[in-house]
Scaffold this motif. Structure first.
Motif, mmCIF file in Angstrom:
data_model
loop_
_atom_site.group_PDB
_atom_site.id
_atom_site.type_symbol
_atom_site.label_atom_id
_atom_site.label_comp_id
_atom_site.label_asym_id
_atom_site.label_seq_id
_atom_site.Cartn_x
_atom_site.Cartn_y
_atom_site.Cartn_z
ATOM 1 N N GLU A 1 0.821 -1.204 0.000
ATOM 2 C CA GLU A 1 0.000 0.000 0.000
ATOM 3 C C GLU A 1 0.859 1.259 0.000
ATOM 4 O O GLU A 1 0.544 2.249 -0.659
ATOM 5 C CB GLU A 1 -0.934 -0.017 1.214
ATOM 6 C CG GLU A 1 -2.017 -1.101 1.128
ATOM 7 C CD GLU A 1 -2.822 -1.210 2.398
ATOM 8 O OE1 GLU A 1 -2.293 -0.819 3.459
ATOM 9 O OE2 GLU A 1 -3.964 -1.688 2.350
ATOM 10 N N THR A 2 1.976 1.225 0.752
ATOM 11 C CA THR A 2 2.887 2.370 0.781
ATOM 12 C C THR A 2 3.495 2.602 -0.602
ATOM 13 O O THR A 2 3.594 3.742 -1.066
ATOM 14 C CB THR A 2 4.006 2.138 1.805
ATOM 15 O OG1 THR A 2 3.434 1.957 3.099
ATOM 16 C CG2 THR A 2 4.956 3.325 1.839
ATOM 17 N N ALA A 3 3.899 1.513 -1.260
ATOM 18 C CA ALA A 3 4.476 1.629 -2.598
ATOM 19 C C ALA A 3 3.450 2.175 -3.586
ATOM 20 O O ALA A 3 3.771 2.995 -4.450
ATOM 21 C CB ALA A 3 4.988 0.270 -3.073
ATOM 22 N N ALA A 4 2.190 1.727 -3.454
ATOM 23 C CA ALA A 4 1.137 2.198 -4.350
ATOM 24 C C ALA A 4 0.885 3.683 -4.150
ATOM 25 O O ALA A 4 0.668 4.430 -5.111
ATOM 26 C CB ALA A 4 -0.148 1.408 -4.105
ATOM 27 N N GLU A 5 0.911 4.145 -2.894
ATOM 28 C CA GLU A 5 0.707 5.560 -2.612
ATOM 29 C C GLU A 5 1.861 6.390 -3.179
ATOM 30 O O GLU A 5 1.657 7.476 -3.717
ATOM 31 C CB GLU A 5 0.593 5.777 -1.102
ATOM 32 C CG GLU A 5 -0.688 5.210 -0.497
ATOM 33 C CD GLU A 5 -0.704 5.309 1.014
ATOM 34 O OE1 GLU A 5 0.298 5.808 1.575
ATOM 35 O OE2 GLU A 5 -1.698 4.890 1.625
ATOM 36 N N THR A 6 3.094 5.874 -3.052
ATOM 37 C CA THR A 6 4.255 6.577 -3.591
ATOM 38 C C THR A 6 4.168 6.665 -5.107
ATOM 39 O O THR A 6 4.460 7.702 -5.709
ATOM 40 C CB THR A 6 5.553 5.854 -3.183
ATOM 41 O OG1 THR A 6 5.619 5.784 -1.752
ATOM 42 C CG2 THR A 6 6.774 6.588 -3.711
ATOM 43 N N GLU A 7 3.764 5.575 -5.749
ATOM 44 C CA GLU A 7 3.627 5.547 -7.205
ATOM 45 C C GLU A 7 2.579 6.544 -7.683
ATOM 46 O O GLU A 7 2.715 7.155 -8.745
ATOM 47 C CB GLU A 7 3.231 4.138 -7.655
ATOM 48 C CG GLU A 7 3.002 4.005 -9.161
ATOM 49 C CD GLU A 7 2.515 2.627 -9.547
ATOM 50 O OE1 GLU A 7 1.662 2.545 -10.449
ATOM 51 O OE2 GLU A 7 2.978 1.641 -8.948
ATOM 52 N N ALA A 8 1.532 6.711 -6.887
ATOM 53 C CA ALA A 8 0.444 7.610 -7.277
ATOM 54 C C ALA A 8 0.809 9.084 -7.146
ATOM 55 O O ALA A 8 0.109 9.949 -7.669
ATOM 56 C CB ALA A 8 -0.800 7.308 -6.443
ATOM 57 N N ASP A 9 1.901 9.385 -6.461
ATOM 58 C CA ASP A 9 2.313 10.778 -6.258
ATOM 59 C C ASP A 9 3.078 11.263 -7.491
ATOM 60 O O ASP A 9 4.305 11.216 -7.548
ATOM 61 C CB ASP A 9 3.172 10.891 -4.999
ATOM 62 C CG ASP A 9 3.556 12.338 -4.685
ATOM 63 O OD1 ASP A 9 2.983 13.247 -5.333
ATOM 64 O OD2 ASP A 9 4.413 12.544 -3.815
ATOM 65 N N THR A 10 2.356 11.732 -8.487
ATOM 66 C CA THR A 10 2.960 12.139 -9.761
ATOM 67 C C THR A 10 3.032 13.645 -9.949
ATOM 68 O O THR A 10 3.401 14.125 -11.026
ATOM 69 C CB THR A 10 2.162 11.536 -10.935
ATOM 70 O OG1 THR A 10 0.806 12.030 -10.878
ATOM 71 C CG2 THR A 10 2.144 10.016 -10.866
ATOM 72 N N ASN A 11 2.686 14.403 -8.926
ATOM 73 C CA ASN A 11 2.628 15.862 -9.064
ATOM 74 C C ASN A 11 3.956 16.479 -9.490
ATOM 75 O O ASN A 11 3.990 17.484 -10.207
ATOM 76 C CB ASN A 11 2.164 16.497 -7.750
ATOM 77 C CG ASN A 11 0.699 16.183 -7.445
ATOM 78 O OD1 ASN A 11 -0.095 16.016 -8.367
ATOM 79 N ND2 ASN A 11 0.360 16.088 -6.173
ATOM 80 N N GLY A 12 5.058 15.890 -9.032
ATOM 81 C CA GLY A 12 6.360 16.455 -9.362
ATOM 82 C C GLY A 12 6.784 16.255 -10.805
ATOM 83 O O GLY A 12 7.803 16.795 -11.238
ATOM 84 N N LEU A 13 5.991 15.487 -11.569
ATOM 85 C CA LEU A 13 6.355 15.201 -12.957
ATOM 86 C C LEU A 13 5.818 16.232 -13.939
ATOM 87 O O LEU A 13 6.246 16.268 -15.092
ATOM 88 C CB LEU A 13 5.839 13.819 -13.366
ATOM 89 C CG LEU A 13 6.375 12.610 -12.591
ATOM 90 C CD1 LEU A 13 5.707 11.341 -13.097
ATOM 91 C CD2 LEU A 13 7.891 12.505 -12.745
ATOM 92 N N MET A 14 4.866 17.043 -13.505
ATOM 93 C CA MET A 14 4.193 17.895 -14.471
ATOM 94 C C MET A 14 3.859 19.261 -13.893
ATOM 95 O O MET A 14 3.682 19.416 -12.692
ATOM 96 C CB MET A 14 2.918 17.204 -14.951
ATOM 97 C CG MET A 14 2.053 16.665 -13.821
ATOM 98 S SD MET A 14 1.202 15.152 -14.305
ATOM 99 C CE MET A 14 0.344 14.767 -12.765
ATOM 100 N N ALA A 15 3.733 20.220 -14.788
ATOM 101 C CA ALA A 15 3.418 21.578 -14.362
ATOM 102 C C ALA A 15 1.920 21.773 -14.192
ATOM 103 O O ALA A 15 1.484 22.549 -13.351
ATOM 104 C CB ALA A 15 3.953 22.580 -15.389
ATOM 105 N N GLY A 16 1.113 21.069 -14.996
ATOM 106 C CA GLY A 16 -0.346 21.203 -14.923
ATOM 107 C C GLY A 16 -0.995 20.012 -14.241
ATOM 108 O O GLY A 16 -0.362 19.272 -13.488
#
Length: 233
Positions: free
Chosen positions: A6-21
């Motif tokens: 579950e921790t790995a899945a939550e980390t994977e879902a954190d994609t905000n740092g990849l995009m400006a929008g």
């Protein structure tokens, strides 16, 4: 308690740092692939002289091989970014079959091909670009991605996203089943269903499974096998 999965899945879902929008652009994806490729080559170079004397040739070769794959992906993603921005002409139909794509494919009947190619794959876009070069040479009309896809994309979800959401839903159902009391065998919280002879079964009774699915689907926003709402679409 949150487990490692579950921790790995939550980390994977954190994609905000990849995009400006709100959503990643293909240009941003190309840049990240290129940056990751460079990092792998740098790591391979650093591992030539590690802090302890260990021969890491196999790992170094693997990293360089993977960096080559990422380089190809970055170049392809950059091409797709230009194509979807409208910089590259595209054929209006698929060569050979004459089948349309994009908005023009909405009312077409292509059952033998799995349905109309309203949303093209990356390989189809590349092929359409190649066909456009020949089409222009023969004086045939071409189009661009923005023109062909005008109005398409709202509420769309990729096959990869749908499959991931389906796996997440099934995992939630498997956990929910064990929270339900089975009306067929009286298995309680945390217990597997049992046969009439008392043997434990991996598969729950249908009623227990159905009840768990209904609760999970209502919580996650599913209707049967289909997502009702597509997040961030």
């Amino acid at each position: 308690m949150t487990n490692a999965y579950e921790t790995a899945a939550e980390t994977e879902a954190d994609t905000n740092g990849l995009m400006a929008g709100r959503q990643i652009t293909l240009d941003e994806a190309a840049a990240w692939l290129s940056a990751t490729e460079l990092r792998l080559r740098q790591l391979a170079r650093a591992l030539e002289t590690p802090a302890v004397p260990v021969e890491l040739e196999a790992t170094i070769d693997s990293l360089r091989s993977q960096s080559g794959t990422l380089r190809d992906l970055a170049e392809r993603m950059q091409f797709l970014a230009r194509a979807t921005d409208g910089d590259i002409p595209l054929a209006k139909v698929f060569r050979g079959s004459g089948d349309p794509w994009g908005v023009a494919a909405r009312d077409s009947d292509r059952k033998a091909y799995g349905g109309p190619a309203i949303v093209p794959t990356q390989w189809q876009l590349i092929k359409l670009a190649q066909d456009a070069e020949q089409a222009e040479g023969r004086g045939m009309e071409t189009t661009t991605y923005p023109e062909a896809m005008k109005g398409i994309g709202i509420g769309w979800e990729s096959k990869a996203a749908s499959a991931r959401r389906r796996r997440e839903r099934d995992a939630e159902v498997a956990k929910e089943v064990l929270r339900k009391t089975c009306q067929s065998c009286a298995a309680g919280d945390g217990e597997q269903c049992r046969t009439k002879s008392g043997w434990p079964a991996e598969q729950p009774h249908v009623g227990r499974q159905r009840e768990a699915e209904a609760d999970v689907d209502a919580r996650l926003g599913y209707l049967g096998d289909n997502p009702v709402a597509v997040p961030d679409a």
